[in-house]
Design a protein around this motif. Structure first.
Motif, PDB file in Angstrom:
ATOM      1  N   ARG A 117     -10.403   4.848   5.886  1.00  0.00           N
ATOM      2  CA  ARG A 117      -9.230   4.536   6.030  1.00  0.00           C
ATOM      3  C   ARG A 117      -7.705   4.559   5.124  1.00  0.00           C
ATOM      4  N   LEU A 118      -7.687   4.292   4.160  1.00  0.00           N
ATOM      5  CA  LEU A 118      -6.264   4.591   2.922  1.00  0.00           C
ATOM      6  C   LEU A 118      -5.672   5.629   3.253  1.00  0.00           C
ATOM      7  N   GLY A 119      -6.620   7.354   3.196  1.00  0.00           N
ATOM      8  CA  GLY A 119      -5.883   7.914   3.659  1.00  0.00           C
ATOM      9  C   GLY A 119      -4.566   8.207   5.005  1.00  0.00           C
ATOM     10  N   LEU A 120      -5.024   6.915   5.762  1.00  0.00           N
ATOM     11  CA  LEU A 120      -4.187   6.967   6.856  1.00  0.00           C
ATOM     12  C   LEU A 120      -3.118   5.509   7.277  1.00  0.00           C
ATOM     13  N   THR A 121      -3.886   5.313   5.633  1.00  0.00           N
ATOM     14  CA  THR A 121      -2.487   4.002   5.663  1.00  0.00           C
ATOM     15  C   THR A 121      -2.043   3.459   4.257  1.00  0.00           C
ATOM     16  N   GLY A 122      -3.293   4.452   3.667  1.00  0.00           N
ATOM     17  CA  GLY A 122      -2.944   3.739   1.872  1.00  0.00           C
ATOM     18  C   GLY A 122      -1.523   3.845   1.687  1.00  0.00           C
ATOM     19  N   THR A 123      -0.018   4.342   2.148  1.00  0.00           N
ATOM     20  CA  THR A 123       0.636   4.696   1.645  1.00  0.00           C
ATOM     21  C   THR A 123       2.200   3.620   2.491  1.00  0.00           C
TER      22      THR A 123
ATOM     23  N   LEU B 172       2.694  -4.562  -0.510  1.00  0.00           N
ATOM     24  CA  LEU B 172       2.071  -3.606  -1.711  1.00  0.00           C
ATOM     25  C   LEU B 172       0.211  -3.704  -1.044  1.00  0.00           C
ATOM     26  N   TRP B 173       0.264  -4.816  -0.341  1.00  0.00           N
ATOM     27  CA  TRP B 173      -1.714  -4.785  -0.328  1.00  0.00           C
ATOM     28  C   TRP B 173      -2.542  -3.309   0.256  1.00  0.00           C
ATOM     29  N   GLU B 174      -1.513  -2.535   1.039  1.00  0.00           N
ATOM     30  CA  GLU B 174      -2.364  -1.149   1.729  1.00  0.00           C
ATOM     31  C   GLU B 174      -2.068   0.238   0.074  1.00  0.00           C
ATOM     32  N   PRO B 175      -1.092  -0.025   0.056  1.00  0.00           N
ATOM     33  CA  PRO B 175      -0.834   1.327  -1.305  1.00  0.00           C
ATOM     34  C   PRO B 175      -1.778   1.188  -2.463  1.00  0.00           C
ATOM     35  N   LEU B 176      -1.320  -0.423  -3.004  1.00  0.00           N
ATOM     36  CA  LEU B 176      -1.859  -1.159  -4.263  1.00  0.00           C
ATOM     37  C   LEU B 176      -3.548  -1.166  -3.938  1.00  0.00           C
ATOM     38  N   LEU B 177      -4.168  -1.319  -3.112  1.00  0.00           N
ATOM     39  CA  LEU B 177      -5.554  -1.348  -2.495  1.00  0.00           C
ATOM     40  C   LEU B 177      -5.940   0.513  -2.591  1.00  0.00           C
ATOM     41  N   ALA B 187      -1.945   8.838  -5.604  1.00  0.00           N
ATOM     42  CA  ALA B 187      -0.754   9.728  -6.728  1.00  0.00           C
ATOM     43  C   ALA B 187      -0.535  10.998  -6.135  1.00  0.00           C
ATOM     44  N   ALA B 188      -1.669  11.889  -5.676  1.00  0.00           N
ATOM     45  CA  ALA B 188      -1.443  12.456  -4.736  1.00  0.00           C
ATOM     46  C   ALA B 188      -0.783  12.545  -3.555  1.00  0.00           C
ATOM     47  N   ARG B 189      -0.877  11.308  -2.714  1.00  0.00           N
ATOM     48  CA  ARG B 189      -0.313  10.992  -1.363  1.00  0.00           C
ATOM     49  C   ARG B 189       0.981  10.218  -1.454  1.00  0.00           C
ATOM     50  N   GLY B 190       1.873  10.878  -2.830  1.00  0.00           N
ATOM     51  CA  GLY B 190       2.403  10.463  -3.141  1.00  0.00           C
ATOM     52  C   GLY B 190       3.004   8.483  -3.056  1.00  0.00           C
ATOM     53  N   VAL B 191       2.033   8.022  -3.278  1.00  0.00           N
ATOM     54  CA  VAL B 191       1.767   6.249  -3.911  1.00  0.00           C
ATOM     55  C   VAL B 191       2.573   6.040  -5.505  1.00  0.00           C
ATOM     56  N   PRO B 192       3.411   5.378  -5.528  1.00  0.00           N
ATOM     57  CA  PRO B 192       3.907   5.101  -6.748  1.00  0.00           C
ATOM     58  C   PRO B 192       2.720   4.437  -8.114  1.00  0.00           C
ATOM     59  N   VAL B 193       1.062   5.143  -7.946  1.00  0.00           N
ATOM     60  CA  VAL B 193       0.748   4.329  -8.992  1.00  0.00           C
ATOM     61  C   VAL B 193       1.309   3.748  -9.816  1.00  0.00           C
ATOM     62  N   ARG B 194       2.466   4.205 -11.173  1.00  0.00           N
ATOM     63  CA  ARG B 194       2.436   3.296 -12.394  1.00  0.00           C
ATOM     64  C   ARG B 194       3.022   2.398 -11.358  1.00  0.00           C
ATOM     65  N   GLY B 195       4.371   2.511 -10.898  1.00  0.00           N
ATOM     66  CA  GLY B 195       4.948   1.259 -10.857  1.00  0.00           C
ATOM     67  C   GLY B 195       4.085   0.231  -9.760  1.00  0.00           C
ATOM     68  N   LEU B 196       3.230   0.241  -9.486  1.00  0.00           N
ATOM     69  CA  LEU B 196       2.550  -0.469  -8.790  1.00  0.00           C
ATOM     70  C   LEU B 196       1.324  -1.479  -9.552  1.00  0.00           C
TER      71      LEU B 196
END
Lengths: 330, 302
Positions: A117-123, B172-177, B187-196
């Motif tokens: 699911r995170l592949g879809l909503t994780g961003t 932050l729930w989804e990106p932080l998870l 990180a590859a998907r563009g989530v700001p891992v370091r900032g989080l």
């Protein structure tokens, strides 16, 4: 020495190349430099929509780096690259990427399906409470999509278990589902078969090829051993000796081309079972399963041991002498 | 937290639990302790749930230990220990977030430098507390917890910090998870891992300071780790797990407060003990399952 071209192609030409689709990845005269060292240069590549492409070559030649170039994480030292019609990095939301083997700690108590699911909503930042009808609709749609992907990779039976407690093959299937769930146009897989046992390698390779065909996804797969995916390939990109050669499997994996690439006589043997064995390929490094994680890491190990090992070995580095004897190619 | 106006009343239990409860809540300082306890429990356990997931317990502990000389120093110069905890913990979190690390994720594993600094700071905390007047009870409270003398103003501040932290986690729930479970992919998907990661450290600073108010600097894991670890045994659903962690932490804190009101033993002991009892209990279903599986296994084999 003769080449294999033309003989015994029952595996390699099962599928006609799907090269008439739209341009997905294009490298022109591309070169990559890491630190002071040029990994490869003058690379030309044209990957079309729906193609199944393998990126092959010994460790440390910059196979993973090629994926980084396509993702826009590594800039070119020369030449140009276009991904989905634009400079790299602009359409990364349409690219599914599976980095080199990641290990999930056994203590991680998150279900496999959550990972998908995170592949879809994780961003997605922000709170989406299912209060409004549209939000509820979207939740339902997302749940359905996740379930579809879980079913597609055959992970239904174990998707509800904590990811850390699953086997390597099961984790890899879920990770493939994760990289597919957002519906990418291009799927980049970095050694997805590594550290899986042989039956699992075949199963995952079949799965990826099937998805590529059914969902119309272009797949670029970095592999150490071409054999599990050989039958499904439209195109091979072979990196060695700082050069990049691309073409159909028969055009590339033959003695002429590989000897030219390696700059030393190389034999390509096809076993009775249709497996390809490259003999005399200079061993770039002793560590066939070099450092993981940092895609660029293995680049630094290049040239560490340039003493050529002229013993027969498979592409995957595992030595199985009984297969090497099977057939003659010269 | 200054020396309480009322010493801990060691009151016997009556036959009627309702009477006991009414007794308990008849003192304003107890009401404040329950209010503050709820805010602290939610704050600490929500952040703690992620801390356990990210395996950053060590950095959480480090931040809490930094709070000790902060609180002791603040008391020494006549300020409140409450502010000392928050200032020092937050500054420590900022420092750790800003200083670059080689591994990318701050303090994911043990670090000799951190251990050294921790020891030094504990020493300084001890010095400050001694200079304050050699009041050993003060040190006990700072290190092992105290629930007396929480002012109305402090309850409001705790509530605000709690709400802000929970809101931040919700946003932050989804990106932080994603970044916590699978940083490479995120990180590859563009989530700001370091900032989080940096943002999370700041939340961890607040949580560690908050937990210190109730459990003392050394027992923060009672609220940071134990509820999360307990719930992880029971469910691997992230959202459900977080809610259960919050509920469990509040129950543990309130139970600890109630029990220590009626007993001569300190709050830090009770909260850790009750939390540990919960942790042990959470292993029971797994053990039973394992046992029955083994038995089935044995039966299948002739």
């Amino acid at each position: 020495m003769t080449t294999e071209h033309g003989e015994s192609t029952r595996h390699a030409t099962v599928r006609a190349p799907a090269g008439d689709g739209a341009q997905v990845v294009r490298l022109e005269d591309a070169a990559v430099r890491v630190g002071e060292r040029t990994l490869w240069s003058r690379a030309n590549l044209d990957v079309r929509a729906g193609e199944f492409v393998a990126v092959l070559g010994p460790n440390g030649v910059g196979k993973s780096t090629m994926l980084q170039v396509i993702l826009g994480a590594q800039t070119l030292a020369a030449g140009s690259v276009q991904v989905l019609g634009d400079p790299p990095g602009m359409h990364n939301d349409r690219i599914g990427y599976l980095p080199q083997r990641r290990n999930f700690d056994a203590s991680i108590r998150i279900r496999g399906v959550d990972l998908v699911r995170l592949g879809l909503t994780g961003t997605r930042f922000g709170v989406s409470l299912p209060l409004r009808r549209a939000a509820r609709e979207r939740h339902r749609h997302e749940r359905r999509r996740v379930q579809e992907m879980v079913d597609l990779v055959g992970a239904h039976a174990y998707a509800g278990r904590p990811i850390g407690q699953l086997s390597g093959g099961e984790q890899q299937r879920l990770l493939i589902a994760q990289s597919l769930v957002s519906g990418p146009a291009l799927l980049l897989l970095d050694e997805p078969l590594e550290s899986l046992d042989l039956p699992n390698q075949m199963a995952v390779a079949d799965l990826v090829a099937e998805i590529c065909r059914r969902e119309g996804v272009t797949v670029m797969i970095v592999a150490h051993d071409v054999n599990p995916i050989l039958a499904k390939l439209d195109r091979v990109v072979y990196i060695a000796g700082g050069q990049v050669v691309s073409g159909s499997p028969e055009e590339v994996i033959n003695e002429q081309t590989l000897s030219r690439l390696y700059g030393t006589p190389v034999e390509v043997i096809r076993t009775t079972k249709g497996r390809l064995v490259v003999v005399g390929e200079p061993d770039v490094t002793h560590h066939h399963h070099g450092p993981h994680g940092e895609p660029l890491d293995d680049a630094h190990h290049h040239d560490a041991h340039h003493d050529a090992h002229h013993d027969a070995h498979h592409h995957d580095g595992a030595r199985r002498p009984e297969e090497g004897r099977g057939s003659s190619s010269t | 937290m200054s020396v309480p106006p009322i010493l801990v009343p060691v009151v016997g239990l009556s036959a009627n639990p309702l009477t006991d409860l009414r007794n308990l809540l008849s003192y304003p300082f107890m009401v404040n302790a329950f209010r503050a306890g709820a805010a602290i429990a939610v704050l600490a356990s929500a952040v703690g749930w992620f801390m356990v997931l990210r395996r950053q317990s060590f950095v959480g502990h480090t931040i809490a230990v930094v709070g000790f000389p902060g609180a002791a120093g603040a008391t020494l110069v006549g300020l409140s220990a409450f502010g000392g905890y928050f200032t020092f913990c937050f500054l420590a979190a900022v420092l750790i977030a800003v200083v670059p690390t080689t591994t990318g994720r701050a303090f994911s594993d043990e670090n000799a430098v951190t251990g050294t600094v921790q020891a030094l700071l504990l020493g300084f905390g001890f010095l400050f507390a001694s200079l304050y007047g050699g009041n050993l009870n003060g040190i006990d409270a700072l290190l092992f917890g105290n629930f007396l003398g929480i002012s109305n103003g402090e309850v409001v501040i705790l509530a605000v910090i709690c709400v802000v932290t929970v809101a931040a986690i919700a946003v932050l729930w989804e990106p932080l998870l994603f970044a916590s479970i699978d940083p490479a992919m995120a990180a590859a998907r563009g989530v700001p891992v370091r900032g989080l990661g940096a943002a999370f450290l700041l939340l961890l600073g607040l949580a560690a300071a908050g937990a210190s108010q109730m459990t003392g600097a050394l027992l923060v894991f009672a609220l940071l780790v134990m509820p999360a670890a307990t719930v992880q045994q029971l469910t691997s659903r992230p959202a459900l797990g977080l809610w259960m962690t919050l509920a469990l932490a509040v129950v543990v804190t309130w139970a600890g407060l109630a029990v220590s009101y009626y007993s001569p033993y300190p709050i830090g002991f009770w909260i850790t003990t009750i939390a540990f009892a919960g942790y042990l209990t959470s292993h029971l279903p797994g053990l039973v399952r394992q046992r029955s599986r083994r038995r089935r296994h044995r039966q299948q084999r002739p």
